[in-house]
Design a protein around this motif. Structure first.
Motif, PDB file in Angstrom:
ATOM      1  N   THR A 204       0.833  -1.210   0.000  1.00  0.00           N
ATOM      2  CA  THR A 204       0.000   0.000   0.000  1.00  0.00           C
ATOM      3  C   THR A 204       0.860   1.248   0.000  1.00  0.00           C
ATOM      4  O   THR A 204       0.584   2.201  -0.741  1.00  0.00           O
ATOM      5  N   GLN A 205       1.917   1.258   0.799  1.00  0.00           N
ATOM      6  CA  GLN A 205       2.809   2.413   0.833  1.00  0.00           C
ATOM      7  C   GLN A 205       3.525   2.608  -0.505  1.00  0.00           C
ATOM      8  O   GLN A 205       3.706   3.739  -0.958  1.00  0.00           O
ATOM      9  N   GLU A 206       3.910   1.520  -1.136  1.00  0.00           N
ATOM     10  CA  GLU A 206       4.554   1.615  -2.440  1.00  0.00           C
ATOM     11  C   GLU A 206       3.603   2.198  -3.477  1.00  0.00           C
ATOM     12  O   GLU A 206       3.989   3.060  -4.271  1.00  0.00           O
ATOM     13  N   ILE A 207       2.367   1.739  -3.474  1.00  0.00           N
ATOM     14  CA  ILE A 207       1.370   2.243  -4.429  1.00  0.00           C
ATOM     15  C   ILE A 207       1.105   3.718  -4.182  1.00  0.00           C
ATOM     16  O   ILE A 207       1.034   4.524  -5.127  1.00  0.00           O
ATOM     17  N   LEU A 208       0.973   4.119  -2.914  1.00  0.00           N
ATOM     18  CA  LEU A 208       0.739   5.527  -2.589  1.00  0.00           C
ATOM     19  C   LEU A 208       1.940   6.396  -2.967  1.00  0.00           C
ATOM     20  O   LEU A 208       1.770   7.527  -3.455  1.00  0.00           O
ATOM     21  N   THR A 209       3.132   5.884  -2.770  1.00  0.00           N
ATOM     22  CA  THR A 209       4.335   6.632  -3.142  1.00  0.00           C
ATOM     23  C   THR A 209       4.399   6.843  -4.648  1.00  0.00           C
ATOM     24  O   THR A 209       4.652   7.953  -5.124  1.00  0.00           O
ATOM     25  N   ILE A 210       4.144   5.788  -5.402  1.00  0.00           N
ATOM     26  CA  ILE A 210       4.158   5.895  -6.859  1.00  0.00           C
ATOM     27  C   ILE A 210       3.060   6.842  -7.330  1.00  0.00           C
ATOM     28  O   ILE A 210       3.278   7.667  -8.223  1.00  0.00           O
ATOM     29  N   ALA A 211       1.871   6.758  -6.726  1.00  0.00           N
ATOM     30  CA  ALA A 211       0.776   7.655  -7.094  1.00  0.00           C
ATOM     31  C   ALA A 211       1.135   9.107  -6.803  1.00  0.00           C
ATOM     32  O   ALA A 211       0.829  10.008  -7.599  1.00  0.00           O
ATOM     33  N   ALA A 212       1.796   9.374  -5.673  1.00  0.00           N
ATOM     34  CA  ALA A 212       2.189  10.743  -5.333  1.00  0.00           C
ATOM     35  C   ALA A 212       3.230  11.278  -6.313  1.00  0.00           C
ATOM     36  O   ALA A 212       3.167  12.437  -6.739  1.00  0.00           O
ATOM     37  N   VAL A 213       4.172  10.427  -6.711  1.00  0.00           N
ATOM     38  CA  VAL A 213       5.188  10.845  -7.668  1.00  0.00           C
ATOM     39  C   VAL A 213       4.549  11.121  -9.032  1.00  0.00           C
ATOM     40  O   VAL A 213       4.866  12.111  -9.696  1.00  0.00           O
ATOM     41  N   VAL A 214       3.642  10.264  -9.454  1.00  0.00           N
ATOM     42  CA  VAL A 214       2.947  10.460 -10.728  1.00  0.00           C
ATOM     43  C   VAL A 214       2.129  11.751 -10.687  1.00  0.00           C
ATOM     44  O   VAL A 214       2.170  12.552 -11.627  1.00  0.00           O
ATOM     45  N   ALA A 215       1.402  11.990  -9.610  1.00  0.00           N
ATOM     46  CA  ALA A 215       0.587  13.208  -9.487  1.00  0.00           C
ATOM     47  C   ALA A 215       1.470  14.453  -9.499  1.00  0.00           C
ATOM     48  O   ALA A 215       1.144  15.451 -10.160  1.00  0.00           O
ATOM     49  N   GLY A 216       2.588  14.418  -8.779  1.00  0.00           N
ATOM     50  CA  GLY A 216       3.490  15.561  -8.772  1.00  0.00           C
ATOM     51  C   GLY A 216       4.097  15.828 -10.134  1.00  0.00           C
ATOM     52  O   GLY A 216       4.193  16.979 -10.574  1.00  0.00           O
ATOM     53  N   THR A 217       4.490  14.765 -10.829  1.00  0.00           N
ATOM     54  CA  THR A 217       5.066  14.925 -12.162  1.00  0.00           C
ATOM     55  C   THR A 217       4.029  15.472 -13.134  1.00  0.00           C
ATOM     56  O   THR A 217       4.315  16.390 -13.910  1.00  0.00           O
TER      57      THR A 217
END
Length: 108
Positions: A4-17
């Motif tokens: 879950t933390q990995e998915i949230l981290t990737i989602a945050a990076v994608v949203a920021g980019t």
């Protein structure tokens, strides 16, 4: 990290980019002139960033001996190559290759 933390981290990076890529087009649509300070920053920031990168790259160079010579030769080569060809990628690649050859063979 959990899944879950990995998915949230990737989602945050994608949203920021995505935000940094799309926000300028939303704020300054085609046909609308950007504010004067944005145009000013667009003209002065590239030179300021290049200057900052040069200072950062040279911060550990020792110019009291031959150790600083590859850096100086590389900088001069990049400047001359860019003045001659007006191609940023060629200048960066050429300077990098020359510097690496110098530090691994000539000044090893």
């Amino acid at each position: 990290m959990t899944l879950t933390q990995e998915i949230l981290t990737i989602a945050a990076v994608v949203a920021g980019t995505m935000a940094t890529r799309f926000l300028p087009f939303l704020l300054f649509p085609e046909g609308r002139q950007p504010p004067a300070f944005v145009r000013y920053l667009g003209t002065v920031l590239p030179s300021a960033v290049i200057g900052l990168l040069v200072v950062f790259c040279l911060k550990d160079a020792v110019f009291t001996s031959w150790h600083g010579l590859p850096e100086v030769i590389g900088i001069l080569f990049v400047g001359l190559l860019h003045k001659w060809k007006h191609n940023i990628l060629l200048s960066i690649a050429g300077g990098t290759v020359l510097y690496m050859v110098l530090v691994q063979t000539v000044f090893a």
